[in-house]
Motif scaffolding. Structure first.
Motif: not given
Ligand SMILES: [Zn+2]
Length: 470
Positions: A196-203, A240-252
């Motif tokens: 659903e691409k939800d946004v929680d406080t982590v994301r 998954n890291f985002q799901k598991w509570g770490t605010s994750t940023i992908l850099v390409e």
């Protein structure tokens, strides 16, 4: 909200002082970074811990610095052929080892602790391939955890429970920022943690920080920042890291014109990561709004390596207006590691919505097939001394030789064939090499040798390579 990026401007201007000089191109491997990690072990500021090893026995190290409460975890090159950020991490280690910017560094290291896991996939890096020893994509193994590199990454993640995570990759340089005529130099993503691409406080924290970093980078590379596809991938680490509570940023790290080794993109990685440390230390990103992130255009594919526009193709008297797009694929010589390129015609027709890193308007030029010179066989040693001008001006893009030669490519500015007969039925076909000549008023003005454009004149410079047809 402060909009000045003075610190980043300073970092940008002083980057050369920190660039790790032993890493000069993309194809370094584990043995190149080991001595650099050894040096860090002697530093009083860094902590270096071996956290496991790859299938082929190459050690993985977690390198940390700082005393701050907030934890930031950065891992690079889980895809072996995506090394740009790994090089930048060693620039960052040099930055923290240097005596300059000392007040700034003292400040942020009192607020954050940084944890780095460089080159997660050293076995892939050894072959400059994406996947690991088992040809498994480590970034599709976050749930099943069958590769030991994925196990290490997950174990380190679990041991840290970091506040922020940076998932550092490379993407195809031919990505564009939306349908703009700009390459995606850096693409970000705050990965989704569900379909659903939800946004929680982590994301949300990832989203705000990316917005801030985008504004910062726009000072240096305006319009060259894109967003990676935000589709949820349940097997990937970032999601998954985002799901598991770490605010994750992908850099390409994507593409920049005339930067095939991505050394400018490496500098941008250095810049954006240190800027991120500052934002995390001071919480400045919290003043950002999600709007900035939402407005970043997605990655798209509107770039070719070479685009020749508005050529005329004469077929039995019928004249077609045609654009020709060419891409190159790299091959590495097994003997001396030289990089050669092979051209492929990628698209034909109306390509007006696309653009090329090299982009030429050839209105008024006719395109014809390059010819194979078969009148006599040329000795290879003679090719170095003959003036190819004569051959080009008569429309030849291939010479024939009777000598035997190893490999598939030649440094000579001409293709070489060892075939007895040369049928060139694949002129201007998708997938065929770009060997042709361009005429104006019936005179050959340019030749394309394996996609490398040569003006037909005596003082030429050739930066490419020819193909050997066997
Ligand atoms: Zn990747």
């Amino acid at each position: 909200m402060p909009q000045n990026f003075n610190l980043e401007q300073d970092l940008y201007n002083n980057y050369e002082n920190f660039r790790e000089k032993t890493l000069t191109h993309r194809r370094f491997n584990h043995s190149d970074i080991l001595p650099l990690i050894e040096q860090l072990k002697n530093s009083k500021d860094f902590t270096v811990n071996k956290v496991g090893s790859s299938v082929e026995g190459r050690d993985l190290f977690l390198i940390s610095i700082g005393q701050g409460e907030k934890k930031v975890f950065l891992w690079s090159q889980m895809h072996g052929d995506e090394p740009t950020a790994t090089a930048a991490l060693f620039d960052i280690f040099n930055f923290f080892s240097d005596s300059s910017f000392s007040d700034f560094k003292k400040h942020i290291l009192s607020k954050v602790t940084l944890y780095f896991l460089p080159m997660v996939n050293p076995d892939g890096a050894e072959k400059f391939e994406r996947r690991n020893f088992f040809d498994i994509d480590i970034n599709r193994d976050a749930e099943r955890l069958q590769t030991q590199e994925a196990v290490i990454l997950k174990e380190v993640f679990d041991s840290l429970k970091a506040d922020f995570g940076f998932n550092l990759h490379d993407q195809d340089p031919r990505h564009s920022v939306g349908n703009s005529f700009k390459s995606a130099a850096i693409s970000f993503l705050a990965p989704a943690f569900n379909y659903e691409k939800d946004v929680d406080t982590v994301r949300e924290k990832s989203i705000l920080l990316i917005g801030r970093l985008t504004k910062m980078l726009n000072q240096f590379i305006p319009g060259h920042i894109a967003k990676y596809s935000d589709d949820y991938e349940p097997r990937a680490f970032g999601d998954n890291f985002q799901k598991w509570g770490t605010s994750t940023i992908l850099v390409e790290s994507g593409g920049w014109n005339n930067d095939p080794e991505k050394q400018f993109l490496r500098k941008l990685n250095f810049l954006l990561l240190i800027s991120a440390f500052k934002e995390i230390a001071d919480g400045g990103y919290k003043n950002e709004t999600a709007d900035t992130y939402d407005k970043i255009p997605f990655n798209d594919k509107y770039i070719f390596d070479l685009l020749l526009r508005n050529l005329t193709l004469n077929h039995n008297g019928n004249k077609l207006r045609i654009d020709v797009a060419v891409n190159f694929i790299e091959f590495v010589s097994k003997t001396d590691k030289t990089i050669y390129k092979r051209s492929f015609i990628q698209d034909l027709g109306d390509l007006s919505v696309f653009y090329g890193f090299q982009d030429f308007d050839f209105s008024g030029y006719e395109i014809q097939r390059g010819k194979v010179f078969t009148e006599k066989k040329i000795n290879l040693e003679d090719i170095q001394t003959i003036d190819l001008y004569d051959y080009y001006s008569k429309g030849f893009t291939v010479l024939t030789s009777g000598d035997s030669i190893d490999g598939r490519f030649t440094d000579f500015p001409i293709n070489i064939s060892f075939r007895e007969s040369n049928d060139s039925t694949n002129f201007l076909r998708i997938g065929a090499p770009a060997d042709f000549v361009l005429l104006k008023n019936c005179k050959i003005e340019y030749v394309l040798i394996n996609g490398f454009l040569q003006k037909v004149q005596n003082d030429r410079e050739f930066l490419g390579n020819g193909i050997i047809y066997k």
